[in-house]
Design an enzyme around this catalytic site. Structure first.
Site, mmCIF file in Angstrom:
data_model
loop_
_atom_site.group_PDB
_atom_site.id
_atom_site.type_symbol
_atom_site.label_atom_id
_atom_site.label_comp_id
_atom_site.label_asym_id
_atom_site.label_seq_id
_atom_site.Cartn_x
_atom_site.Cartn_y
_atom_site.Cartn_z
ATOM 1 N N HIS A 7 0.694 -1.532 -0.199
ATOM 2 C CA HIS A 7 -0.084 -0.008 -0.113
ATOM 3 C C HIS A 7 0.846 1.325 -0.240
ATOM 4 O O HIS A 7 2.048 1.168 0.792
ATOM 5 C CB HIS A 7 -1.438 0.299 1.150
ATOM 6 C CG HIS A 7 -0.355 -0.227 2.649
ATOM 7 N ND1 HIS A 7 0.091 -1.634 2.974
ATOM 8 C CD2 HIS A 7 -0.084 0.635 3.402
ATOM 9 C CE1 HIS A 7 0.320 -0.799 4.509
ATOM 10 N NE2 HIS A 7 0.486 0.640 4.687
ATOM 11 N N HIS A 79 3.732 6.798 3.778
ATOM 12 C CA HIS A 79 4.733 5.666 3.972
ATOM 13 C C HIS A 79 4.502 5.419 2.668
ATOM 14 O O HIS A 79 3.260 5.390 1.827
ATOM 15 C CB HIS A 79 5.266 4.793 5.093
ATOM 16 C CG HIS A 79 3.574 3.956 5.375
ATOM 17 N ND1 HIS A 79 2.514 5.192 6.757
ATOM 18 C CD2 HIS A 79 3.521 3.089 5.264
ATOM 19 C CE1 HIS A 79 1.654 4.123 7.301
ATOM 20 N NE2 HIS A 79 2.006 2.772 5.916
ATOM 21 N N GLU A 130 7.398 1.327 5.537
ATOM 22 C CA GLU A 130 6.329 0.014 5.898
ATOM 23 C C GLU A 130 7.236 -1.596 5.310
ATOM 24 O O GLU A 130 7.019 -1.801 3.975
ATOM 25 C CB GLU A 130 5.147 0.307 6.076
ATOM 26 C CG GLU A 130 4.680 -0.851 7.009
ATOM 27 C CD GLU A 130 3.034 -0.699 7.238
ATOM 28 O OE1 GLU A 130 2.820 0.188 6.572
ATOM 29 O OE2 GLU A 130 2.467 -1.799 7.915
HETATM 30 C C1 LIG Z 1 -1.406 0.569 10.974
HETATM 31 C C2 LIG Z 1 -0.091 0.212 10.042
HETATM 32 C C3 LIG Z 1 -0.414 -0.961 8.704
HETATM 33 O O1 LIG Z 1 -0.131 -0.417 7.764
HETATM 34 O O2 LIG Z 1 -0.755 -1.754 9.313
HETATM 35 C C4 LIG Z 1 0.416 1.530 9.663
HETATM 36 O O3 LIG Z 1 0.990 1.689 8.611
HETATM 37 S S1 LIG Z 1 0.490 2.828 11.273
HETATM 38 C C5 LIG Z 1 1.422 4.394 10.397
HETATM 39 C C6 LIG Z 1 2.154 4.667 11.264
HETATM 40 N N1 LIG Z 1 2.830 4.307 11.913
HETATM 41 C C7 LIG Z 1 4.505 4.919 12.330
HETATM 42 O O4 LIG Z 1 4.768 5.325 11.070
HETATM 43 C C8 LIG Z 1 5.308 3.950 12.436
HETATM 44 C C9 LIG Z 1 6.519 4.565 12.273
HETATM 45 N N2 LIG Z 1 6.869 6.016 12.226
HETATM 46 C C10 LIG Z 1 7.621 6.701 13.031
HETATM 47 O O5 LIG Z 1 7.942 5.791 13.970
HETATM 48 C C11 LIG Z 1 7.259 7.707 13.367
HETATM 49 O O6 LIG Z 1 6.685 8.700 12.335
HETATM 50 C C12 LIG Z 1 8.783 8.581 12.339
HETATM 51 C C13 LIG Z 1 9.379 8.064 11.394
HETATM 52 C C14 LIG Z 1 10.419 8.258 13.222
HETATM 53 C C15 LIG Z 1 9.282 9.780 12.509
HETATM 54 O O7 LIG Z 1 8.658 10.880 14.035
HETATM 55 P P1 LIG Z 1 8.310 11.541 14.197
HETATM 56 O O8 LIG Z 1 7.612 13.208 12.892
HETATM 57 O O9 LIG Z 1 8.425 12.207 15.777
HETATM 58 O O10 LIG Z 1 9.909 12.537 13.533
HETATM 59 P P2 LIG Z 1 10.725 14.197 13.938
HETATM 60 O O11 LIG Z 1 9.992 14.980 13.815
HETATM 61 O O12 LIG Z 1 11.816 13.880 14.384
HETATM 62 O O13 LIG Z 1 10.938 13.711 12.187
HETATM 63 C C16 LIG Z 1 12.616 13.414 12.669
HETATM 64 C C17 LIG Z 1 12.790 13.460 10.425
HETATM 65 O O14 LIG Z 1 11.646 12.923 10.029
HETATM 66 C C18 LIG Z 1 10.415 13.269 8.634
HETATM 67 N N3 LIG Z 1 9.581 12.608 8.547
HETATM 68 C C19 LIG Z 1 8.654 12.711 9.248
HETATM 69 N N4 LIG Z 1 7.806 11.285 9.530
HETATM 70 C C20 LIG Z 1 8.300 11.749 8.024
HETATM 71 C C21 LIG Z 1 7.540 10.699 7.000
HETATM 72 N N5 LIG Z 1 6.430 10.016 7.433
HETATM 73 N N6 LIG Z 1 8.037 11.114 5.678
HETATM 74 C C22 LIG Z 1 9.456 12.048 5.094
HETATM 75 N N7 LIG Z 1 10.238 11.859 6.227
HETATM 76 C C23 LIG Z 1 9.559 11.968 7.889
HETATM 77 C C24 LIG Z 1 10.606 14.912 9.593
HETATM 78 O O15 LIG Z 1 10.397 15.351 8.752
HETATM 79 C C25 LIG Z 1 12.197 14.693 9.838
HETATM 80 O O16 LIG Z 1 12.984 15.796 8.824
HETATM 81 P P3 LIG Z 1 13.536 16.408 9.200
HETATM 82 O O17 LIG Z 1 14.975 16.431 10.446
HETATM 83 O O18 LIG Z 1 14.842 16.669 7.978
HETATM 84 O O19 LIG Z 1 12.348 17.274 9.781
HETATM 85 CO CO LIG Z 2 0.536 1.779 6.667
#
Ligand SMILES: C[C@@H](C(=O)O)C(=O)SCCNC(=O)CCNC(=O)[C@H](O)C(C)(C)COP(=O)(O)OP(=O)(O)OC[C@H]1O[C@@H](n2cnc3c(N)ncnc32)[C@H](O)[C@@H]1OP(=O)(O)O
Ligand SMILES: [Co+2]
Length: 134
Positions: A7, A79, A130
């Site tokens: 996805h 993502h 992912e």
């Molecule tokens: C239900 C399940 C499924 O499909 O089965 C799902 O999908 S659940 C979908 C939701 N779950 C997840 O997303 C889980 C994994 N995600 C995470 O752990 C987090 O969202 C992070 C990816 C670590 C980002 O966390 P957070 O926004 O708090 O961190 P941060 O502000 O320190 O961001 C660090 C740097 O990464 C960038 N950044 C953050 N999110 C981003 C994204 N989605 N795509 C691209 N870049 C991204 C920020 O702009 C920043 O860049 P700069 O430093 O350059 O400004």
């Molecule tokens: Co997902």
């Protein structure tokens, strides 16, 4: 190692409006919202002939997509999810190559009832990846 595109996820500020846009304007098959408390999101899956779109909206106080929506208030691509045959083997190979596996590194059960892991966007061309066990 990676296989099919499972996805593409889009974070949205208004889930109902986004679902209506895909259903009514784009003419897609849109499923009902699904709460995923383990992941801090509510998801709406849109079924396309060759893949899915996952609309994401924050659920709860500590949603991992909160910061993303603050930076992108109109929403945006959040993502992409690739299928892998063996998620533990994939994780270990990625770690050995220096990629950052997010969270505690243990797969969680994703929206399709299968194990998933996330990889840091800075390690993959600015795109959050992912992995889902096929
Ligand atoms: C239900 C399940 C499924 O499909 O089965 C799902 O999908 S659940 C979908 C939701 N779950 C997840 O997303 C889980 C994994 N995600 C995470 O752990 C987090 O969202 C992070 C990816 C670590 C980002 O966390 P957070 O926004 O708090 O961190 P941060 O502000 O320190 O961001 C660090 C740097 O990464 C960038 N950044 C953050 N999110 C981003 C994204 N989605 N795509 C691209 N870049 C991204 C920020 O702009 C920043 O860049 P700069 O430093 O350059 O400004
Ligand atoms: Co997902």
């Amino acid at each position: 190692m990676i296989g099919r595109l499972n996805h593409v996820a889009i974070a949205v500020p208004d889930l109902e409006a986004a679902a209506a846009s895909y259903r009514d304007t784009l003419g897609a098959k849109v499923n009902p919202p699904q709460d995923e408390p383990e992941h801090g999101v509510t998801v709406v899956f849109i079924e396309l002939p060759n893949t899915k779109i996952e609309l994401l909206h924050p659920l709860g106080e500590n949603s991992p997509i909160k910061g993303f929506l603050e930076k992108n208030p109109a929403g945006g691509i959040h993502h992409i999810c690739y299928e892998v045959d063996d998620i533990i083997a994939a994780r270990d190979r990625l770690r050995a190559a220096g990629a950052r596996v997010l969270g505690d590194g243990e797969p969680k059960i994703g929206a399709h009832g299968k194990p998933v892991l996330f990889l840091h966007p800075k390690d993959f061309q600015g795109t959050l990846v992912e992995l889902e066990q096929a």
